[in-house]
Motif scaffolding. Structure first.
Motif, PDB file in Angstrom:
ATOM      1  N   LEU A  18     -10.871 -49.986 -43.089  1.00  0.00           N
ATOM      2  CA  LEU A  18      -9.714 -50.341 -43.914  1.00  0.00           C
ATOM      3  C   LEU A  18      -8.506 -50.585 -43.008  1.00  0.00           C
ATOM      4  O   LEU A  18      -8.072 -49.702 -42.274  1.00  0.00           O
ATOM      5  CB  LEU A  18      -9.402 -49.207 -44.904  1.00  0.00           C
ATOM      6  CG  LEU A  18      -8.233 -49.441 -45.869  1.00  0.00           C
ATOM      7  CD1 LEU A  18      -8.549 -50.570 -46.844  1.00  0.00           C
ATOM      8  CD2 LEU A  18      -7.913 -48.164 -46.640  1.00  0.00           C
ATOM      9  N   ILE A  19      -7.968 -51.816 -43.042  1.00  0.00           N
ATOM     10  CA  ILE A  19      -6.809 -52.139 -42.197  1.00  0.00           C
ATOM     11  C   ILE A  19      -5.534 -52.397 -43.012  1.00  0.00           C
ATOM     12  O   ILE A  19      -4.444 -52.466 -42.461  1.00  0.00           O
ATOM     13  CB  ILE A  19      -7.080 -53.357 -41.286  1.00  0.00           C
ATOM     14  CG1 ILE A  19      -7.323 -54.630 -42.118  1.00  0.00           C
ATOM     15  CG2 ILE A  19      -8.215 -53.074 -40.318  1.00  0.00           C
ATOM     16  CD1 ILE A  19      -7.288 -55.913 -41.317  1.00  0.00           C
ATOM     17  N   PHE A  20      -5.708 -52.519 -44.329  1.00  0.00           N
ATOM     18  CA  PHE A  20      -4.528 -52.802 -45.155  1.00  0.00           C
ATOM     19  C   PHE A  20      -4.802 -52.392 -46.594  1.00  0.00           C
ATOM     20  O   PHE A  20      -5.885 -52.625 -47.122  1.00  0.00           O
ATOM     21  CB  PHE A  20      -4.188 -54.299 -45.103  1.00  0.00           C
ATOM     22  CG  PHE A  20      -3.016 -54.679 -45.969  1.00  0.00           C
ATOM     23  CD1 PHE A  20      -1.727 -54.373 -45.591  1.00  0.00           C
ATOM     24  CD2 PHE A  20      -3.218 -55.345 -47.166  1.00  0.00           C
ATOM     25  CE1 PHE A  20      -0.647 -54.717 -46.397  1.00  0.00           C
ATOM     26  CE2 PHE A  20      -2.158 -55.696 -47.973  1.00  0.00           C
ATOM     27  CZ  PHE A  20      -0.866 -55.376 -47.583  1.00  0.00           C
ATOM     28  N   GLU A  21      -3.796 -51.769 -47.213  1.00  0.00           N
ATOM     29  CA  GLU A  21      -3.900 -51.377 -48.621  1.00  0.00           C
ATOM     30  C   GLU A  21      -2.503 -51.402 -49.229  1.00  0.00           C
ATOM     31  O   GLU A  21      -1.559 -50.851 -48.666  1.00  0.00           O
ATOM     32  CB  GLU A  21      -4.507 -49.979 -48.736  1.00  0.00           C
ATOM     33  CG  GLU A  21      -4.678 -49.502 -50.154  1.00  0.00           C
ATOM     34  CD  GLU A  21      -5.362 -48.134 -50.231  1.00  0.00           C
ATOM     35  OE1 GLU A  21      -5.746 -47.740 -51.335  1.00  0.00           O
ATOM     36  OE2 GLU A  21      -5.496 -47.462 -49.185  1.00  0.00           O
ATOM     37  N   LYS A  22      -2.386 -52.051 -50.366  1.00  0.00           N
ATOM     38  CA  LYS A  22      -1.072 -52.137 -51.010  1.00  0.00           C
ATOM     39  C   LYS A  22      -1.237 -52.496 -52.478  1.00  0.00           C
ATOM     40  O   LYS A  22      -2.135 -53.240 -52.851  1.00  0.00           O
ATOM     41  CB  LYS A  22      -0.208 -53.198 -50.311  1.00  0.00           C
ATOM     42  CG  LYS A  22       1.230 -53.255 -50.804  1.00  0.00           C
ATOM     43  CD  LYS A  22       2.052 -54.215 -49.947  1.00  0.00           C
ATOM     44  CE  LYS A  22       3.492 -54.301 -50.424  1.00  0.00           C
ATOM     45  NZ  LYS A  22       4.306 -55.206 -49.585  1.00  0.00           N
ATOM     46  N   LEU A  70      -1.287 -59.953 -45.010  1.00  0.00           N
ATOM     47  CA  LEU A  70      -2.598 -60.068 -44.377  1.00  0.00           C
ATOM     48  C   LEU A  70      -2.457 -60.506 -42.918  1.00  0.00           C
ATOM     49  O   LEU A  70      -3.104 -59.949 -42.028  1.00  0.00           O
ATOM     50  CB  LEU A  70      -3.462 -61.076 -45.149  1.00  0.00           C
ATOM     51  CG  LEU A  70      -4.837 -61.383 -44.568  1.00  0.00           C
ATOM     52  CD1 LEU A  70      -5.700 -60.125 -44.493  1.00  0.00           C
ATOM     53  CD2 LEU A  70      -5.536 -62.472 -45.373  1.00  0.00           C
ATOM     54  N   ALA A  71      -1.586 -61.482 -42.673  1.00  0.00           N
ATOM     55  CA  ALA A  71      -1.363 -61.955 -41.300  1.00  0.00           C
ATOM     56  C   ALA A  71      -0.842 -60.826 -40.412  1.00  0.00           C
ATOM     57  O   ALA A  71      -1.266 -60.667 -39.267  1.00  0.00           O
ATOM     58  CB  ALA A  71      -0.371 -63.116 -41.310  1.00  0.00           C
ATOM     59  N   LYS A  72       0.063 -60.027 -40.950  1.00  0.00           N
ATOM     60  CA  LYS A  72       0.612 -58.889 -40.197  1.00  0.00           C
ATOM     61  C   LYS A  72      -0.482 -57.862 -39.892  1.00  0.00           C
ATOM     62  O   LYS A  72      -0.575 -57.336 -38.788  1.00  0.00           O
ATOM     63  CB  LYS A  72       1.754 -58.249 -40.991  1.00  0.00           C
ATOM     64  CG  LYS A  72       2.428 -57.118 -40.255  1.00  0.00           C
ATOM     65  CD  LYS A  72       3.557 -56.532 -41.096  1.00  0.00           C
ATOM     66  CE  LYS A  72       4.193 -55.355 -40.361  1.00  0.00           C
ATOM     67  NZ  LYS A  72       5.163 -54.620 -41.193  1.00  0.00           N
ATOM     68  N   ALA A  73      -1.326 -57.564 -40.897  1.00  0.00           N
ATOM     69  CA  ALA A  73      -2.406 -56.582 -40.716  1.00  0.00           C
ATOM     70  C   ALA A  73      -3.391 -57.079 -39.654  1.00  0.00           C
ATOM     71  O   ALA A  73      -3.882 -56.289 -38.828  1.00  0.00           O
ATOM     72  CB  ALA A  73      -3.119 -56.342 -42.035  1.00  0.00           C
ATOM     73  N   LEU A  74      -3.679 -58.377 -39.644  1.00  0.00           N
ATOM     74  CA  LEU A  74      -4.599 -58.924 -38.647  1.00  0.00           C
ATOM     75  C   LEU A  74      -3.996 -58.870 -37.242  1.00  0.00           C
ATOM     76  O   LEU A  74      -4.706 -58.625 -36.259  1.00  0.00           O
ATOM     77  CB  LEU A  74      -4.951 -60.377 -38.998  1.00  0.00           C
ATOM     78  CG  LEU A  74      -5.860 -60.571 -40.217  1.00  0.00           C
ATOM     79  CD1 LEU A  74      -6.022 -62.034 -40.546  1.00  0.00           C
ATOM     80  CD2 LEU A  74      -7.223 -59.926 -39.975  1.00  0.00           C
ATOM     81  N   LYS A  75      -2.690 -59.084 -37.151  1.00  0.00           N
ATOM     82  CA  LYS A  75      -2.015 -59.010 -35.859  1.00  0.00           C
ATOM     83  C   LYS A  75      -2.030 -57.589 -35.311  1.00  0.00           C
ATOM     84  O   LYS A  75      -2.191 -57.363 -34.103  1.00  0.00           O
ATOM     85  CB  LYS A  75      -0.571 -59.500 -36.028  1.00  0.00           C
ATOM     86  CG  LYS A  75       0.146 -59.773 -34.729  1.00  0.00           C
ATOM     87  CD  LYS A  75       1.499 -60.419 -34.997  1.00  0.00           C
ATOM     88  CE  LYS A  75       2.193 -60.746 -33.675  1.00  0.00           C
ATOM     89  NZ  LYS A  75       3.503 -61.385 -33.904  1.00  0.00           N
TER      90      LYS A  75
END
Length: 196
Positions: A142-146, A188-193
């Motif tokens: 899990l890299i992002f949750e909101k 999503l772009a921020k989480a991937l970075k």
């Protein structure tokens, strides 16, 4: 007979205004609904990442409008399939490999669910409010949750549509598409970075 009509008319009007006669509409998505919202001119799509959109959880949410009078007899239903198609349409602008799947076997796996939505007819359009929970997994981590709340008002559009069904489908699609495009994609772009 005339007296009977006079007596029954107010009862019939109350019956309709209170929403006892319900017009049910399942919201569906068509790419043509969001042509004006799309940024299809992006040519440098990410080719090396495959993305899966979770379709395992089936759900539908039916809502009558947040109003005491106008439109009380109308009920709109959104479901997981509508949400998945809108999200896929947005992601296709940025990535080449998108798959709607029940299995997390892609580089990225997105679980996006409509938790709730409200709507209200207004003069010349609708006021819409979506609550959406998103989770993004990269290689099962899990890299992002909101959880998001997106409110949008569209007016002066009613004359451009042939039916209330087309109006509802178009406005619901535009609202969800704009949310994913303007709020979820930057996150999503921020989480991937942050998670190379």
């Amino acid at each position: 007979m005339k007296i009977l009509k006079i007596i029954l008319m107010p009862i019939f009007i109350m019956f309709v205004l209170n929403g006892c006669v319900i017009n049910r509409e399942n919201i569906s998505f068509n790419n043509e609904y969001v042509d004006n919202e799309s940024i299809k001119y992006i040519s440098n799509k990410t080719k090396d990442i495959s993305i899966g959109i979770n379709s395992k959880e089936k759900y539908s949410i039916a809502k009558r409008p947040n109003t005491k009078w106008a439109g009380r007899g109308n009920e709109l239903t959104v479901n997981n399939e509508f949400n998945e198609k809108v999200l896929k349409s947005v992601l296709e602008q940025y990535f080449e490999k998108i798959n709607i799947s029940e299995i997390n076997n892609e580089d990225l796996f997105i679980d996006a669910k409509i938790i709730n939505f409200e709507w209200e007819p207004i003069w010349g359009g609708q006021k819409l409010d979506y609550n959406i929970r998103t989770k993004v997994y990269k290689k099962e981590k899990l890299i992002f949750e909101k959880e998001y709340n997106k409110e949008q008002t569209y007016t002066k559009l009613i004359a451009t549509f042939n039916s209330t069904s087309e109006l509802a489908n178009t406005l619901q699609s535009k609202t969800l598409f704009k949310f994913y495009n303007e709020e979820f994609i930057p996150d999503l772009a921020k989480a991937l970075k942050e998670n190379p």
